[in-house]
Design a protein around this motif. Structure first.
Motif, PDB file in Angstrom:
ATOM      1  N   SER A   9       2.861   0.477   4.110  1.00  0.00           N
ATOM      2  CA  SER A   9       2.401   0.106   5.312  1.00  0.00           C
ATOM      3  C   SER A   9       3.047   0.723   6.419  1.00  0.00           C
ATOM      4  N   PHE A  10       2.167   0.799   7.540  1.00  0.00           N
ATOM      5  CA  PHE A  10       3.184   1.288   8.799  1.00  0.00           C
ATOM      6  C   PHE A  10       2.256   0.770   9.956  1.00  0.00           C
ATOM      7  N   ILE A  11       2.961   0.725  11.112  1.00  0.00           N
ATOM      8  CA  ILE A  11       2.260   0.386  12.247  1.00  0.00           C
ATOM      9  C   ILE A  11       2.145   1.845  13.276  1.00  0.00           C
ATOM     10  N   HIS A  12       0.767   2.073  13.711  1.00  0.00           N
ATOM     11  CA  HIS A  12       0.847   3.223  14.537  1.00  0.00           C
ATOM     12  C   HIS A  12      -0.130   2.707  15.812  1.00  0.00           C
ATOM     13  N   LYS A  13       0.210   2.783  16.862  1.00  0.00           N
ATOM     14  CA  LYS A  13      -0.534   2.571  18.111  1.00  0.00           C
ATOM     15  C   LYS A  13      -1.023   1.062  17.920  1.00  0.00           C
ATOM     16  N   LYS A  14      -0.317   0.246  17.856  1.00  0.00           N
ATOM     17  CA  LYS A  14      -0.939  -1.162  17.606  1.00  0.00           C
ATOM     18  C   LYS A  14      -1.745  -1.593  16.598  1.00  0.00           C
ATOM     19  N   LEU A  16      -1.879  -1.987  12.177  1.00  0.00           N
ATOM     20  CA  LEU A  16      -1.132  -2.147  11.021  1.00  0.00           C
ATOM     21  C   LEU A  16      -1.903  -1.561   9.995  1.00  0.00           C
ATOM     22  N   TYR A  17      -1.523  -0.462   8.917  1.00  0.00           N
ATOM     23  CA  TYR A  17      -2.323   0.306   8.039  1.00  0.00           C
ATOM     24  C   TYR A  17      -1.359  -0.382   6.671  1.00  0.00           C
ATOM     25  N   LEU A  18      -2.344  -1.022   5.882  1.00  0.00           N
ATOM     26  CA  LEU A  18      -1.857  -1.441   4.634  1.00  0.00           C
ATOM     27  C   LEU A  18      -2.428  -0.483   3.653  1.00  0.00           C
ATOM     28  N   GLY A  19      -1.692   0.063   2.896  1.00  0.00           N
ATOM     29  CA  GLY A  19      -2.403   1.046   1.565  1.00  0.00           C
ATOM     30  C   GLY A  19      -1.990   0.386   0.428  1.00  0.00           C
ATOM     31  N   LEU A  20      -2.872  -0.060  -0.309  1.00  0.00           N
ATOM     32  CA  LEU A  20      -2.599  -0.892  -1.635  1.00  0.00           C
ATOM     33  C   LEU A  20      -3.136  -0.692  -2.679  1.00  0.00           C
ATOM     34  N   ASN A  21      -2.389  -0.410  -3.825  1.00  0.00           N
ATOM     35  CA  ASN A  21      -3.027   0.177  -4.984  1.00  0.00           C
ATOM     36  C   ASN A  21      -3.758  -1.243  -5.820  1.00  0.00           C
ATOM     37  N   ILE A  22      -5.242  -1.489  -5.054  1.00  0.00           N
ATOM     38  CA  ILE A  22      -5.880  -2.224  -5.729  1.00  0.00           C
ATOM     39  C   ILE A  22      -6.878  -1.659  -6.634  1.00  0.00           C
TER      40      ILE A  22
END
Length: 124
Positions: A9-14, A16-22
């Protein structure tokens, strides 16, 4: 992300990105799937509590298309959709499970949620 080191996860330019191994399809182990989903939700809730004012939009990146095998992650009072509704922030979910482009809006009865399936080619 602890034992789920393939997720991020990270926040960039307001945003929130969640990269999940679903993981898609029928799980090889229901206990592993349940553990993975609960750990993802716990981490997401921590991010929401700690950084809620730092982002305006959520982008979920996960390979699998939501199915009945993912109801413990997406559904229920403590699932992903409930967390997003609590926050009240627009959420877009990208996945590539079927390798065909389509869009779904307001799934799970949540107006601020959109799911897009990517084809891996020119449409997306």
């Amino acid at each position: 992300w602890g034992k789920l080191n393939e997720s991020f996860s990270f926040i960039h330019k307001k945003v929130l990105y969640l990269g999940l191994n679903i993981i898609g399809g029928r799980p090889a182990s229901n206990s592993e799937k349940s553990f993975r989903h609960s750990q993802h939700l716990e981490r997401i809730r921590t991010i929401m509590n700690d950084e809620l004012d730092d982002f305006k939009v959520v982008v979920l990146l996960g390979h699998a298309e939501p199915t009945a095998f993912h109801s413990d992650f997406f559904g229920g009072d403590s699932g992903f959709i409930s967390i997003m509704e609590e926050m009240g922030k627009p959420t877009i979910h990208f996945h590539g499970d079927w390798h065909a482009y389509y869009e779904r809006e307001a799934e799970y009865g949540f107006d601020n949620y959109m799911r897009i399936s990517l084809d891996g080619e020119s449409s997306a």
